[in-house]
Design an enzyme around this catalytic site. Structure first.
Site, PDB file in Angstrom:
ATOM      1  N   ASN A   8      65.560  41.095  -9.257  1.00 21.28           N
ATOM      2  CA  ASN A   8      66.595  40.788  -9.893  1.00 21.28           C
ATOM      3  C   ASN A   8      66.309  40.200 -11.179  1.00 21.28           C
ATOM      4  O   ASN A   8      66.430  39.008 -11.369  1.00 21.28           O
ATOM      5  CB  ASN A   8      67.542  40.144  -9.026  1.00 21.28           C
ATOM      6  CG  ASN A   8      68.734  39.585  -9.634  1.00 21.28           C
ATOM      7  OD1 ASN A   8      69.263  40.175 -10.430  1.00 21.28           O
ATOM      8  ND2 ASN A   8      69.499  38.544  -8.896  1.00 21.28           N
ATOM      9  N   LYS A  10      68.339  39.583 -13.491  1.00 18.43           N
ATOM     10  CA  LYS A  10      69.475  38.826 -14.186  1.00 18.43           C
ATOM     11  C   LYS A  10      69.603  39.112 -15.473  1.00 18.43           C
ATOM     12  O   LYS A  10      69.638  40.373 -16.032  1.00 18.43           O
ATOM     13  CB  LYS A  10      69.318  37.438 -13.679  1.00 18.43           C
ATOM     14  CG  LYS A  10      68.903  37.069 -12.375  1.00 18.43           C
ATOM     15  CD  LYS A  10      69.331  35.799 -11.939  1.00 18.43           C
ATOM     16  CE  LYS A  10      68.675  35.389 -10.422  1.00 18.43           C
ATOM     17  NZ  LYS A  10      69.071  34.259 -10.202  1.00 18.43           N
ATOM     18  N   HIS A  81      75.795  38.590  -4.751  1.00 18.51           N
ATOM     19  CA  HIS A  81      74.863  37.534  -5.050  1.00 18.51           C
ATOM     20  C   HIS A  81      75.623  36.298  -5.395  1.00 18.51           C
ATOM     21  O   HIS A  81      76.854  36.359  -5.840  1.00 18.51           O
ATOM     22  CB  HIS A  81      74.251  38.051  -6.424  1.00 18.51           C
ATOM     23  CG  HIS A  81      73.226  37.394  -6.700  1.00 18.51           C
ATOM     24  ND1 HIS A  81      73.287  35.903  -7.363  1.00 18.51           N
ATOM     25  CD2 HIS A  81      71.736  37.298  -6.526  1.00 18.51           C
ATOM     26  CE1 HIS A  81      72.188  35.296  -7.659  1.00 18.51           C
ATOM     27  NE2 HIS A  81      71.135  36.078  -7.034  1.00 18.51           N
ATOM     28  N   GLU A 149      69.711  34.194   0.932  1.00 22.96           N
ATOM     29  CA  GLU A 149      69.219  33.489  -0.243  1.00 22.96           C
ATOM     30  C   GLU A 149      70.150  32.178  -0.216  1.00 22.96           C
ATOM     31  O   GLU A 149      71.162  32.145  -0.565  1.00 22.96           O
ATOM     32  CB  GLU A 149      69.842  34.165  -1.598  1.00 22.96           C
ATOM     33  CG  GLU A 149      69.049  35.755  -1.847  1.00 22.96           C
ATOM     34  CD  GLU A 149      68.963  35.764  -3.093  1.00 22.96           C
ATOM     35  OE1 GLU A 149      67.836  36.052  -3.583  1.00 22.96           O
ATOM     36  OE2 GLU A 149      70.015  36.012  -3.800  1.00 22.96           O
ATOM     37  N   GLY A 155      66.799  29.480  -8.059  1.00 21.45           N
ATOM     38  CA  GLY A 155      66.485  29.040  -9.688  1.00 21.45           C
ATOM     39  C   GLY A 155      66.139  27.500  -9.480  1.00 21.45           C
ATOM     40  O   GLY A 155      66.114  26.890 -10.663  1.00 21.45           O
ATOM     41  N   SER A 186      63.888  31.067  -5.403  1.00 25.05           N
ATOM     42  CA  SER A 186      62.566  30.554  -6.021  1.00 25.05           C
ATOM     43  C   SER A 186      61.073  30.902  -5.384  1.00 25.05           C
ATOM     44  O   SER A 186      60.130  30.537  -5.025  1.00 25.05           O
ATOM     45  CB  SER A 186      62.718  29.068  -5.343  1.00 25.05           C
ATOM     46  OG  SER A 186      63.531  28.387  -6.353  1.00 25.05           O
ATOM     47  N   GLY A 207      64.184  36.347  -8.432  1.00 30.11           N
ATOM     48  CA  GLY A 207      64.981  36.316  -9.642  1.00 30.11           C
ATOM     49  C   GLY A 207      63.971  36.078 -10.935  1.00 30.11           C
ATOM     50  O   GLY A 207      63.487  36.855 -11.206  1.00 30.11           O
ATOM     51  N   GLY A 208      64.080  34.688 -11.105  1.00 23.03           N
ATOM     52  CA  GLY A 208      63.159  34.415 -12.475  1.00 23.03           C
ATOM     53  C   GLY A 208      61.827  34.950 -12.602  1.00 23.03           C
ATOM     54  O   GLY A 208      61.508  35.420 -13.473  1.00 23.03           O
TER      55      GLY A 208
END
Ligand code: PGA
Length: 224
Positions: A8, A10, A81, A149, A155, A186, A207-208
């Site tokens: 993802n 983002k 989300h 999640e 994050g 994370s 994500g990140g």
């Protein structure tokens, strides 16, 4: 070990960023969910939308419909989300509509659920997760992937313990035995080996770390 990996990305990358990411990505089976404008740059990859319009209304400024996603070869869509729930005020009713729209289009929804830190502290995790699942999955018929999640893990660099993740994932599987369950929040190259010790988890929503090719390469290597 063959875990499902959902990237993802983002709003992390610009067009140039996507291009250098793709030059450095070493390959592997990843469901890529880039920003809508960049879906076309991901040739020969499995693709998903980071969101989807709830209806197929064409007069809908700013929306991206199921038909449009399908025409870009998307076979998945992330639904519910926590960032959509928070910033776009999406509730379980909208999440349910989006989930049914995705299924009706023959695509697979990746449904996100999870508790806030306050709910975690109060011991409400199971109740919150069950309520989100039951409401979002009403009338659903077909393949769904669930992503657990915890909002406070997204994050933040924080993750629940392996035992806590295992407990919630098993709880979800008791409620909805036919669905695969991912963990998200994370997930990074530095904690993937530890997370891979949780056998109940079918994969990760990342994500990140998924917009950094070196991080994602490490994660793919550990999971596939
Ligand atoms: P994170 O995000 O990996 O950056 O914590 C996960 C997600 O929001 O899906």
């Amino acid at each position: 070990m063959n875990k499902i990996i959902v990237a993802n990305q983002k709003a992390y990358l610009t067009r140039e960023g996507v291009q250098s990411f793709l030059n450095e990505f070493a390959g592997g089976e990843v469901i890529f969910c880039p920003s809508f404008p960049f879906l076309c740059l991901f040739n020969n990859h499995i693709l998903g939308g980071q969101d989807i319009a709830a209806s197929s209304e064409l007069s809908a400024t700013g929306e991206v419909t199921a038909d449009q996603l399908k025409s870009l070869n998307c076979t998945y869509a992330i639904i519910g989300h926590s960032e959509r729930r928070k910033f776009q005020k999406e509730d379980n009713e909208i999440t349910n509509q989006k989930l049914l729209t995705t299924l009706n289009a023959g695509m697979t929804p990746i449904l996100c659920v999870g508790e806030t830190h306050e709910e975690y502290d109060l011991g409400l995790t199971r109740g919150v997760v069950k309520m989100q699942l039951d409401a979002s999955l009403a009338n659903a018929n077909g393949e769904v992937i669930i992503a657990y999640e915890p909002v406070w893990a997204i994050g933040s660099g924080l993750t629940p313990t392996n035992e806590e993740i295992d407990d919630v994932v098993n709880f979800i599987k008791e409620l909805y035995p036919s669905y695969k369950v991912l963990y998200g929040g994370s997930v990074k190259a530095s904690n993937i080996a530890k997370l891979n010790e949780i056998h109940s988890v079918d994969g990760y929503l990342i994500g990140g770390a998924s917009s950094k090719a070196d991080e994602l390469n490490e994660i793919v290597k550990s999971c596939q």
